[in-house]
Design a protein around this motif. Sequence first.
Motif, PDB file in Angstrom:
ATOM      1  N   GLY A  17      23.144  21.968 -17.436  1.00 13.75           N
ATOM      2  CA  GLY A  17      23.812  22.127 -16.157  1.00 13.75           C
ATOM      3  C   GLY A  17      23.198  21.277 -15.070  1.00 13.75           C
ATOM      4  N   CYS A  18      22.419  20.290 -15.428  1.00  9.42           N
ATOM      5  CA  CYS A  18      21.700  19.462 -14.476  1.00  9.42           C
ATOM      6  C   CYS A  18      22.669  18.699 -13.575  1.00  9.42           C
ATOM      7  N   ALA A  19      22.457  18.781 -12.274  1.00  9.03           N
ATOM      8  CA  ALA A  19      23.333  18.120 -11.317  1.00  9.03           C
ATOM      9  C   ALA A  19      23.306  16.606 -11.479  1.00  9.03           C
ATOM     10  N   THR A  20      22.163  16.045 -11.824  1.00 12.83           N
ATOM     11  CA  THR A  20      22.081  14.604 -12.010  1.00 12.83           C
ATOM     12  C   THR A  20      22.956  14.154 -13.169  1.00 12.83           C
ATOM     13  N   ARG A  39      20.944  15.601  -4.157  1.00 12.50           N
ATOM     14  CA  ARG A  39      21.787  15.837  -2.986  1.00 12.50           C
ATOM     15  C   ARG A  39      22.841  16.900  -3.268  1.00 12.50           C
ATOM     16  N   LEU A  40      23.390  16.910  -4.484  1.00 12.99           N
ATOM     17  CA  LEU A  40      24.355  17.930  -4.865  1.00 12.99           C
ATOM     18  C   LEU A  40      23.714  19.317  -4.866  1.00 12.99           C
ATOM     19  N   ASP A  41      22.514  19.416  -5.427  1.00  8.92           N
ATOM     20  CA  ASP A  41      21.796  20.695  -5.403  1.00  8.92           C
ATOM     21  C   ASP A  41      21.533  21.154  -3.976  1.00  8.92           C
ATOM     22  N   TRP A  42      21.054  20.262  -3.142  1.00  8.50           N
ATOM     23  CA  TRP A  42      20.730  20.608  -1.762  1.00  8.50           C
ATOM     24  C   TRP A  42      21.994  21.023  -1.011  1.00  8.50           C
ATOM     25  N   TYR A  62      22.772  27.668 -10.675  1.00  7.62           N
ATOM     26  CA  TYR A  62      21.533  27.988  -9.965  1.00  7.62           C
ATOM     27  C   TYR A  62      20.923  26.693  -9.425  1.00  7.62           C
ATOM     28  N   PRO A  63      21.412  26.195  -8.290  1.00 15.14           N
ATOM     29  CA  PRO A  63      20.935  24.907  -7.783  1.00 15.14           C
ATOM     30  C   PRO A  63      19.462  24.902  -7.396  1.00 15.14           C
ATOM     31  N   GLY A  64      18.927  26.037  -6.957  1.00 14.22           N
ATOM     32  CA  GLY A  64      17.506  26.100  -6.612  1.00 14.22           C
ATOM     33  C   GLY A  64      16.609  25.920  -7.822  1.00 14.22           C
ATOM     34  N   LEU A  65      17.062  26.406  -8.954  1.00 14.79           N
ATOM     35  CA  LEU A  65      16.321  26.255 -10.202  1.00 14.79           C
ATOM     36  C   LEU A  65      16.458  24.838 -10.747  1.00 14.79           C
ATOM     37  N   ASP A  66      17.599  24.228 -10.493  1.00 14.13           N
ATOM     38  CA  ASP A  66      17.877  22.884 -10.996  1.00 14.13           C
ATOM     39  C   ASP A  66      17.260  21.786 -10.133  1.00 14.13           C
TER      40      ASP A  66
END
Length: 96
Positions: A17-20, A39-42, A62-66
């Motif tokens: 599920g990595c945003a990158t 930037r997507l996570d933030w 879970y963007p904070g975890l990613d």
Amino acid sequence: MRRTLALTLLLALNLTGCATVRTLDAAKPDAPVVYAGTRLDWYAINGGCCPLDRFGAEAPRYPGLDLPASALLDTLLLPFSLATALGVSLGVSGGL
């Protein structure tokens, strides 16, 4: 042994599920390229409304975890993303 297995499982689940990774194949015109996953996570952490419209990809659950993994991978891919942002063709192609 169990700790190593748990860490490996957590890492494997995080990378799926990595945003990158999600932003690499988004292919959305005018989407951010440099540190796009970070930037997507933030953006998602700060309550951004429309990640698909802005980045061409959905934010991870879970963007904070990613965020740490995305920041690391974005840093490793920085030379390539800068070249893309500057319009430099590296002559690299993939697939069969």
